[in-house]
Design an enzyme around this catalytic site. Structure first.
Site, mmCIF file in Angstrom:
data_model
loop_
_atom_site.group_PDB
_atom_site.id
_atom_site.type_symbol
_atom_site.label_atom_id
_atom_site.label_comp_id
_atom_site.label_asym_id
_atom_site.label_seq_id
_atom_site.Cartn_x
_atom_site.Cartn_y
_atom_site.Cartn_z
ATOM 1 N N LYS A 5 0.844 -1.202 0.000
ATOM 2 C CA LYS A 5 0.000 0.000 0.000
ATOM 3 C C LYS A 5 0.877 1.249 0.000
ATOM 4 O O LYS A 5 0.613 2.221 -0.713
ATOM 5 C CB LYS A 5 -0.940 -0.020 1.228
ATOM 6 C CG LYS A 5 -2.043 -1.059 1.072
ATOM 7 C CD LYS A 5 -2.809 -1.327 2.347
ATOM 8 C CE LYS A 5 -3.781 -2.497 2.134
ATOM 9 N NZ LYS A 5 -4.459 -2.949 3.328
ATOM 10 N N GLN B 159 -5.121 -1.559 9.449
ATOM 11 C CA GLN B 159 -4.848 -2.849 8.809
ATOM 12 C C GLN B 159 -5.455 -3.970 9.659
ATOM 13 O O GLN B 159 -5.157 -4.093 10.841
ATOM 14 C CB GLN B 159 -3.324 -3.023 8.658
ATOM 15 C CG GLN B 159 -2.906 -4.304 7.958
ATOM 16 C CD GLN B 159 -3.359 -4.360 6.498
ATOM 17 O OE1 GLN B 159 -3.309 -3.374 5.767
ATOM 18 N NE2 GLN B 159 -3.818 -5.525 6.061
ATOM 19 N N ASP C 281 -11.254 3.058 3.785
ATOM 20 C CA ASP C 281 -11.665 1.688 3.453
ATOM 21 C C ASP C 281 -13.180 1.485 3.611
ATOM 22 O O ASP C 281 -13.678 0.370 3.458
ATOM 23 C CB ASP C 281 -10.898 0.691 4.335
ATOM 24 C CG ASP C 281 -10.702 -0.651 3.635
ATOM 25 O OD1 ASP C 281 -11.102 -0.775 2.457
ATOM 26 O OD2 ASP C 281 -10.151 -1.571 4.257
#
Ligand code: NAD
Length: 270
Positions: free
Chosen positions: A47, A91, A114
């Site tokens: 990422k 994460q 996200d």
């Protein structure tokens, strides 16, 4: 002839597009990583690379696995208030002692790159696709790139997590598909998978999906990532299922690179 849904190729085209069209506004992704899960570290590095490849900044906030959850939430709140931070990513998975929902919901919905806060998931349920889960968006975008419509089709999703299965079910419903969501307590999984026009598997169970579980010409999307005999593999027994599929994603090179491209795309629109 089976078509391989090439996530690697499509994702690099998307990243090129983002790089070309991104405005001058400086963007920064702040990532929270708790513990030293090897796979999570690997994903975070990818990422970072992809963000930097399109000129975005990346900042990592790493915590030990025994760190108190409140300390992590405190850091997220600081990032919410930090004007130099555009998006915040936690994460997953977090340590099992953590309340994942509570941590995710401490992210400001406007910085939730996200799309996993209750607020953004709720908007998706009201058919308002604002910031959508990168993995769910990766699946639909890859299908779109091959002009595969889900309208009127029977989509069977295996996996009911908030990260993948649930947001994806909403996206397909919003697009006029009939959706079945299966999980680890579904009786007779094969009975459901055999009815799928589009089958999406997101479990992390290596080669769960066998040839006899799909009908001829099914479109197969494999989100799962696991290791078998030291080799990276997906939920789908690719070589055998491929023979019966009209379209199929490989692992690696399918949904993985698409997910990272969706993260960068989400960030570019914030
Ligand atoms: P999760 O553990 O939260 O959920 C797993 C889901 O699979 C659950 O709904 C569970 O009920 C179901 N399941 C487990 N075993 C099953 C079985 N035998 N039969 C039917 N259903 C079963 O995991 P997650 O975060 O949703 O991720 C799922 C998989 O997708 C993992 O392999 C993860 O690594 C992968 N993933 C990949 C990407 C990517 O970019 N490719 C992104 C996110 C997650």
């Amino acid at each position: 002839m089976t078509v391989i849904l090439d996530g690697k190729k499509v994702s690099s085209l998307i990243l090129e597009d983002v790089k070309k069209n991104i405005s001058n506004k400086k963007r920064k992704l702040a990532t929270i990583l708790v513990g030293d899960n090897y796979a999570s570290e690997l994903y975070v590095n990818i990422k970072k690379k992809r963000c930097e490849s399109v000129g975005m900044d990346f900042e990592l906030h790493k915590f030990n696995s025994d760190e108190n959850q409140d300390k992590v939430i405190e850091q997220i709140k600081k990032l919410n208030d930090d004007e130099s931070v555009t998006g915040i990513l936690v994460q997953l998975p977090l340590p099992i002692s953590y309340d994942t929902r509570k941590v995710l919901d401490s992210i400001s919905p406007t910085k939730d790159v996200d799309g996993l806060t209750s607020s953004n998931l709720g908007l998706l349920m009201s058919n308002k696709e604002t910031i959508v889960s990168c993995t769910a968006k990766a699946v639909i975008t890859l299908l779109d790139n091959y002009n595969i419509s889900s309208e009127g089709k029977h989509v069977v999703i295996i996996g009911h997590s908030f990260l993948v299965g649930r947001p994806l079910a909403e996206i397909f419903l919003n697009r006029g598909a009939t959706v079945t969501v299966c999980h680890d307590r579904t009786n007779d999984l094969e009975k459901h998978t055999q009815l799928a026009d589009i089958l999406v598997s997101a479990t992390g169970v290596s080669h769960l999906i066998k040839k006899e579980m799909v009908k001829q010409n099914t479109i197969v999307v494999d989100v799962g990532i696991s290791k078998k005999n030291g080799k990276l593999c997906g939920d789908v027994d690719f070589e055998n299922v491929k023979e019966k599929s009209s379209f199929i994603t490989p692992v690696p090179g399918g949904i993985g690179p698409m997910t990272v491209a969706m993260l960068v795309e989400n960030l570019s629109s914030m």
